[in-house]
Design a protein around this motif. Structure first.
Motif, PDB file in Angstrom:
ATOM      1  N   LEU A 176       0.830  -1.205   0.000  1.00 16.00           N
ATOM      2  CA  LEU A 176       0.000   0.000   0.000  1.00 16.00           C
ATOM      3  C   LEU A 176       0.867   1.258   0.000  1.00 16.00           C
ATOM      4  O   LEU A 176       0.561   2.239  -0.694  1.00 16.00           O
ATOM      5  N   GLN A 177       1.952   1.236   0.769  1.00 14.56           N
ATOM      6  CA  GLN A 177       2.850   2.388   0.799  1.00 14.56           C
ATOM      7  C   GLN A 177       3.484   2.625  -0.572  1.00 14.56           C
ATOM      8  O   GLN A 177       3.593   3.770  -1.027  1.00 14.56           O
ATOM      9  N   GLY A 224       0.957   4.127  -2.724  1.00 15.79           N
ATOM     10  CA  GLY A 224       0.756   5.522  -2.372  1.00 15.79           C
ATOM     11  C   GLY A 224       1.794   6.430  -3.020  1.00 15.79           C
ATOM     12  O   GLY A 224       1.476   7.534  -3.492  1.00 15.79           O
ATOM     13  N   GLY A 241       5.349   9.654   1.943  1.00 12.57           N
ATOM     14  CA  GLY A 241       4.356   8.782   2.561  1.00 12.57           C
ATOM     15  C   GLY A 241       4.797   8.318   3.929  1.00 12.57           C
ATOM     16  O   GLY A 241       5.974   8.392   4.279  1.00 12.57           O
ATOM     17  N   GLN A 277       2.984   6.042   7.715  1.00  6.75           N
ATOM     18  CA  GLN A 277       2.148   4.951   8.245  1.00  6.75           C
ATOM     19  C   GLN A 277       1.776   5.266   9.688  1.00  6.75           C
ATOM     20  O   GLN A 277       2.585   5.818  10.428  1.00  6.75           O
ATOM     21  N   PHE A 317       0.354  10.889   1.905  1.00  5.43           N
ATOM     22  CA  PHE A 317      -0.555   9.855   2.396  1.00  5.43           C
ATOM     23  C   PHE A 317       0.004   9.262   3.687  1.00  5.43           C
ATOM     24  O   PHE A 317       1.176   9.428   4.027  1.00  5.43           O
ATOM     25  N   ILE A 354      -0.822   5.431   6.166  1.00  7.71           N
ATOM     26  CA  ILE A 354      -1.530   4.151   6.195  1.00  7.71           C
ATOM     27  C   ILE A 354      -2.309   4.089   7.500  1.00  7.71           C
ATOM     28  O   ILE A 354      -1.743   4.223   8.588  1.00  7.71           O
ATOM     29  N   GLN A 361      -5.472   0.567   5.165  1.00  9.92           N
ATOM     30  CA  GLN A 361      -5.859   1.298   3.970  1.00  9.92           C
ATOM     31  C   GLN A 361      -5.057   2.594   3.836  1.00  9.92           C
ATOM     32  O   GLN A 361      -4.598   3.168   4.828  1.00  9.92           O
ATOM     33  N   ILE A 362      -4.897   3.020   2.587  1.00 12.02           N
ATOM     34  CA  ILE A 362      -4.241   4.302   2.316  1.00 12.02           C
ATOM     35  C   ILE A 362      -5.204   5.432   2.652  1.00 12.02           C
ATOM     36  O   ILE A 362      -6.398   5.358   2.341  1.00 12.02           O
ATOM     37  N   THR A 366      -5.349   9.608   2.041  1.00  8.44           N
ATOM     38  CA  THR A 366      -4.868  10.902   1.574  1.00  8.44           C
ATOM     39  C   THR A 366      -5.754  11.970   2.192  1.00  8.44           C
ATOM     40  O   THR A 366      -6.698  11.658   2.938  1.00  8.44           O
TER      41      THR A 366
END
Length: 360
Positions: free
Chosen positions: A147-148, A151, A254, A256, A273, A275, A323-324, A326
């Motif tokens: 996911l990262q 992103g 990005g 998390q 973004f 996580i 989930q991502i 933003t």
């Protein structure tokens, strides 16, 4: 008041105080009259989530499940030796179930094995400790890394194929860090032009991340890379500071964990973004498993899969999905779920940006 009357009144008060306490002992599947303890050992306090969420939620859930249970909570402050002493003190005290989020998963092996031989059940929480653990509760960390990576690609858009990326990976002592890194590489490799710099950051240190990125900027110049992968929001804080001090804007970054400072950076555009991992289901599941192990009950209904460490295979596990997030997803994720109230997020310095996102 004479002595006889004083004894009568004192005795009556003692009976009236004891009665509700005795009544409380009969609820929530508790049948014994003795107090029991669950150990909770969290690794550090640099990440805001541990004190603000994990500790509070686990303690609250256990107290709901077991009125007579207490939570013996300690935070190691990122020190392995401190956590070892905390763990061994709980075992010596007679605690039979310990929820352990290890500072160093490999170092924990000898303590976990020794405790298991004494009948102590250890639940590896968030990070998979080595040794004879009874259960593991976390997220699918390789998928988080994917996911990262996604992103970063999304933030780069059409520029991705020509982009040079800096990677600030997690602490080398954290067993989750290699999974994040692998997942991110699975997505980024062959999709971006090149990973021009990559390092593992000890203890997830924001200061070290800032220092590393400043070195990259010094060596390569402000045009020397196009995006920064940061394995968590704490390090993204350091990376954002390095970019700002160099006057670099609109660099995809990005993280998390959906920490509050990172969410504010999403709003003001200095982070692309984060996580979002819902702490509540993870923490409450760990508490449920701890209670059932304490009572000698099956945990099968809470462990839908298994996990393997270097030292043990087939560990009963529950792995949640992340989930991502933003800036456009803030309203329907962390705000909707009550993780961050709008008035905490939308401080004066980001008020205008919050308004444009419909968050005021």
């Amino acid at each position: 008041m004479n002595a006889a009357l004083r004894r009568i009144i004192t005795g009556a008060m003692a009976i009236s105080l004891a009665a509700p306490l005795a009544a409380c002992g009969n609820g929530n599947d508790d049948t014994g009259a003795h107090q029991e303890s669950v150990g909770l050992l969290l690794p550090e306090n640099k990440a805001a989530r541990y004190e603000a969420f994990d500790h509070r939620i686990i303690e609250s859930r256990i107290s709901t499940l077991c009125l007579q249970c207490t939570v013996e909570y300690r935070n190691a402050g990122a020190q392995v030796d401190v956590q070892k002493r905390q763990f061994q003190a709980l075992v010596k005290k007679g605690v039979k179930v310990i929820i352990l989020d290890p500072v160093d998963a490999q170092a924990a092996k000898s303590w976990v094995d020794e405790a298991a031989k004494k009948g102590v059940k250890v639940i590896a929480y968030d990070r998979l400790a080595e040794g004879d653990v009874a259960a593991y509760v976390s997220y699918d960390n390789e998928k988080i890394g994917q996911l990262q990576g996604k992103g970063i690609l999304d933030a780069l858009g059409s520029q991705a194929a020509n982009a040079d990326v800096v990677m600030l990976n997690g602490s080398p002592t954290d067993p989750n860090a290699p999974s994040f890194k692998k997942g991110a590489h699975d997505v980024l490799d062959h999709k971006v032009h090149k990973i021009v710099y990559e390092t593992d950051v000890p203890e997830w240190s924001a200061a070290e991340a800032e220092k590393d990125l400043k070195t990259v900027i010094k060596d390569r110049g402000t045009a020397g890379f196009d995006a920064v992968y940061s394995a968590n929001d704490g390090m993204a804080d350091g990376a954002a500071a390095a970019l700002q001090s160099a006057g670099m804007k609109d660099i995809p970054l990005g993280g998390q964990d959906a920490e509050l400072p990172a969410l504010r950076r999403l709003v003001n555009g200095t982070q692309s973004f984060t996580i979002y991992k819902q702490v509540r289901p993870e923490a409450e599941t760990a508490a449920e498993i701890a209670f059932r192990l304490l009572r000698g009950k099956s945990i099968a209904s809470f462990t839908s899969t298994t996990a393997d460490s270097k030292s043990k295979t087939g560990i009963p596990a529950k792995l949640f999905k992340a989930q991502i997030v933003t800036k456009d997803e803030l309203k329907d994720t962390v705000i909707r779920d009550g993780v961050v109230p709008v008035d905490w997020l939308c401080t004066k310095d980001v008020a205008a940006a919050c308004k444009s996102l419909g968050l005021d």
